[in-house]
Design an enzyme around this catalytic site. Structure first.
Site, PDB file in Angstrom:
ATOM      1  N   ASN A   1       8.013   6.233   3.141  1.00 55.86           N
ATOM      2  CA  ASN A   1       8.083   6.086   4.593  1.00 55.86           C
ATOM      3  C   ASN A   1       7.965   7.411   5.334  1.00 55.86           C
ATOM      4  O   ASN A   1       7.635   7.430   6.516  1.00 55.86           O
ATOM      5  CB  ASN A   1       9.388   5.399   4.989  1.00 55.86           C
ATOM      6  CG  ASN A   1       9.423   3.950   4.552  1.00 55.86           C
ATOM      7  OD1 ASN A   1       8.551   3.172   4.898  1.00 55.86           O
ATOM      8  ND2 ASN A   1      10.428   3.591   3.764  1.00 55.86           N
TER       9      ASN A   1
ATOM     10  N   ASN B   1      16.306  -6.409  -4.070  1.00 55.42           N
ATOM     11  CA  ASN B   1      14.948  -6.927  -3.942  1.00 55.42           C
ATOM     12  C   ASN B   1      13.968  -5.769  -3.743  1.00 55.42           C
ATOM     13  O   ASN B   1      14.172  -4.911  -2.886  1.00 55.42           O
ATOM     14  CB  ASN B   1      14.887  -7.881  -2.744  1.00 55.42           C
ATOM     15  CG  ASN B   1      13.486  -8.344  -2.434  1.00 55.42           C
ATOM     16  OD1 ASN B   1      12.694  -8.561  -3.339  1.00 55.42           O
ATOM     17  ND2 ASN B   1      13.190  -8.506  -1.150  1.00 55.42           N
TER      18      ASN B   1
ATOM     19  N   GLU C   1      20.151  -9.957   3.093  1.00 53.05           N
ATOM     20  CA  GLU C   1      19.995  -8.612   3.634  1.00 53.05           C
ATOM     21  C   GLU C   1      21.361  -7.949   3.787  1.00 53.05           C
ATOM     22  O   GLU C   1      22.382  -8.611   3.998  1.00 53.05           O
ATOM     23  CB  GLU C   1      19.271  -8.662   4.975  1.00 53.05           C
ATOM     24  CG  GLU C   1      17.845  -9.185   4.889  1.00 53.05           C
ATOM     25  CD  GLU C   1      16.977  -8.369   3.951  1.00 53.05           C
ATOM     26  OE1 GLU C   1      17.135  -7.128   3.913  1.00 53.05           O
ATOM     27  OE2 GLU C   1      16.142  -8.963   3.245  1.00 53.05           O
TER      28      GLU C   1
ATOM     29  N   GLY D   1       0.787  -1.220   0.000  1.00 54.60           N
ATOM     30  CA  GLY D   1       0.000   0.000   0.000  1.00 54.60           C
ATOM     31  C   GLY D   1       0.817   1.265   0.000  1.00 54.60           C
ATOM     32  O   GLY D   1       0.302   2.337  -0.323  1.00 54.60           O
TER      33      GLY D   1
ATOM     34  N   HIS E   1     -17.608  40.998 -16.855  1.00 50.82           N
ATOM     35  CA  HIS E   1     -17.014  41.554 -15.637  1.00 50.82           C
ATOM     36  C   HIS E   1     -17.911  41.343 -14.417  1.00 50.82           C
ATOM     37  O   HIS E   1     -19.110  41.565 -14.481  1.00 50.82           O
ATOM     38  CB  HIS E   1     -16.776  43.074 -15.742  1.00 50.82           C
ATOM     39  CG  HIS E   1     -16.507  43.579 -17.111  1.00 50.82           C
ATOM     40  ND1 HIS E   1     -15.252  43.614 -17.651  1.00 50.82           N
ATOM     41  CD2 HIS E   1     -17.337  44.075 -18.060  1.00 50.82           C
ATOM     42  CE1 HIS E   1     -15.325  44.114 -18.876  1.00 50.82           C
ATOM     43  NE2 HIS E   1     -16.575  44.399 -19.148  1.00 50.82           N
TER      44      HIS E   1
ATOM     45  N   TYR F   1     -31.316  32.660  -4.342  1.00 48.82           N
ATOM     46  CA  TYR F   1     -31.563  32.010  -3.051  1.00 48.82           C
ATOM     47  C   TYR F   1     -32.416  32.909  -2.175  1.00 48.82           C
ATOM     48  O   TYR F   1     -32.081  34.080  -1.951  1.00 48.82           O
ATOM     49  CB  TYR F   1     -30.225  31.713  -2.383  1.00 48.82           C
ATOM     50  CG  TYR F   1     -30.311  30.944  -1.089  1.00 48.82           C
ATOM     51  CD1 TYR F   1     -31.019  29.757  -0.995  1.00 48.82           C
ATOM     52  CD2 TYR F   1     -29.655  31.403   0.052  1.00 48.82           C
ATOM     53  CE1 TYR F   1     -31.083  29.046   0.194  1.00 48.82           C
ATOM     54  CE2 TYR F   1     -29.701  30.699   1.246  1.00 48.82           C
ATOM     55  CZ  TYR F   1     -30.421  29.524   1.320  1.00 48.82           C
ATOM     56  OH  TYR F   1     -30.478  28.822   2.495  1.00 48.82           O
TER      57      TYR F   1
END
Length: 454
Positions: free
Chosen positions: A224, A166, A151, A101, A360, A384
């Protein structure tokens, strides 16, 4: 073979320093997770399974309209543990694409290549060659075949020279996931279950691991913190501007353009600096958009010129129309061809006919205006009454004088003229002149008040 997309979206995102879950942080006008879900749908995946954790209710509510299976990871015990949570709902057959994600921009074409390659071997992954691989897991190969992921902290000096890393994006047969995931161990320094361990399991089973490289490095970049988010935003906007230029758009400066949705463009479109396009927009041939304009869910037909700092939302604009500067078109604004909307004119839920002008300082709300009418400066449709909205109807070839107030509901007939400064509360007949104003009073030799001496 049926495809399932698994999206890992349970992370807290501490470094964002935000009350908003990380996967809901916006990039190009869409939540990070929204980009991933959009791509999953483009892949025509039969199932989309999203693993949620921190801020789960907020995340689920945001995507309540999507056809998604939600799986909770109450404790964050590693990527392998997250995918383990899907096993009760994961089909036994088919193949699963594992996405993140907070890695929002993997493209459909790249993922389709990965799925195709993985269907042949049962497992595949996206790797990336980088100049500085420090901190990333290295891809160890023998005779060109992937043997392991090591790693950085565990790598030998020789392995640290490897520049292929990776990305964490995998595509694995569901049968193998059901076989391998229960075997994952957390016997490591972090006490977590690592998804990368399935690579060693695949090698042990004698499977060849397919791999592909993305065309663009930012496709596999994660987010991050806000620095990374901003950097990825700019990379993405740069790419979008490039694609639009390849379609024939001219930018005054491609680095000062934001696309936060989609836009369909014709030939020879010109876009000035600091323009923002949101939602779904369409620009016809030879359209020109001035500096600082914002367009959202708007269609603009061929030959129309929009001057600086105009704002559009849900508008439809005809051909060869002139708009702005500083105009505002709100939802329901529908302009025919050759209309003029000038500076500080606002149009809302109003249809304006061929060749009509409001040049205008005017508000046109809940109105219908015919062809070749002229709306004078300072005209207001008073739509209104404090409780309800009412419609103003203005016919063809009508002339509305400056500073007029049209109190709806009211109709101005074809060819009618309204005198400047009028407050029109009753219908105006065709070809008639109507005006309503107090009688002018003049006082000769008038003396202005003088300041009192202190």
């Amino acid at each position: 073979m049926s495809t399932t997309v698994i999206i890992l979206a349970a992370g807290k995102g501490t470094r964002m320093r935000s009350q908003l879950p990380k996967v809901l942080q916006p990039l190009a006008g869409r939540p990070l997770l929204g980009h991933v879900i959009k791509t999953a749908k483009q892949l025509l995946a039969e199932n989309i399974i999203t693993i949620y954790g921190h801020g789960g209710d907020h995340v689920k509510k945001t995507f309540a309209q999507e056809n998604i299976q939600w799986v909770e990871q109450a404790e964050q015990l590693g990527t392998g543990h997250a995918v383990q949570m899907t096993l009760p709902v994961l089909p036994k057959d088919g193949i699963s694409l594992i996405l993140y994600g907070d890695v929002p921009l993997a493209r459909q074409t790249t993922l389709e290549q990965l799925i195709e390659a993985s269907n042949k071997t049962g497992i595949g992954m996206i790797t990336l060659h980088v100049d500085n691989p420090t901190g990333y897991g290295r891809i160890v190969r023998q005779d060109g075949k992937i043997q392991a992921i090591v790693e950085h902290k565990d790598a030998t000096e020789a392995q640290r020279q490897i520049q292929e890393i990776n990305t964490g994006i995998y595509c694995v047969s569901n049968a193998k996931l059901h076989e391998w995931l229960p075997k994952l161990s957390n016997e490591n320094a972090q006490g977590e279950y690592y998804l990368t361990d399935i690579v060693a399991m695949a090698v042990a089973d004698g499977l060849e691991i397919a791999s592909i490289q993305p065309e663009l490095a930012f496709e596999v970049e994660g987010v991050n913190d806000r620095l990374q988010l901003a950097a990825l935003e700019r990379e993405f906007q740069k790419q979008q501007a490039k694609e639009l230029m390849q379609q024939g758009v001219t930018f005054a400066d491609p680095a000062r353009f934001d696309l936060r949705g989609t836009v369909k463009v014709g030939h020879d479109v010109r876009i000035d600096v600091n323009v923002i396009i949101e939602g779904d927009c369409e620009l016809g041939d030879f359209v020109e958009i001035g500096a600082g304009c914002i367009l959202k869910n708007t269609t603009i037909a061929a030959g129309t010129k929009v001057q600086a700092y105009s704002v559009f939302d849900g508008a439809v604009v005809g051909e060869n129309t002139q708009i702005g500067p500083f105009a505002r078109l709100r939802p329901g604004a529908k302009l025919a061809n050759e209309v003029h909307i000038g500076n500080f004119v606002e149009v809302k839920n109003t249809t304006i006919g061929l060749g009509s002008k409001a040049n205008h300082f005017t508000y046109l709300g809940d109105a219908e205006i015919g062809a070749e009418s002229n709306i004078g400066a300072g005209t207001i449709t008073c739509n209104y009454d404090g409780a309800n909205k009412h419609k103003t109807t203005i016919g063809d070839a009508v002339f509305i004088g400056s500073n007029s107030s049209l109190v709806a509901p009211v109709t101005i007939g074809n060819g009618a003229t309204v005198g400047a400064g009028s407050v029109i509360t009753k219908d105006v007949a065709e070809q008639s002149l109507s005006f309503e104003r107090a009688q002018q009073i003049s006082k000769a030799n008038y003396q202005r008040p003088q300041k009192l001496k202190k």
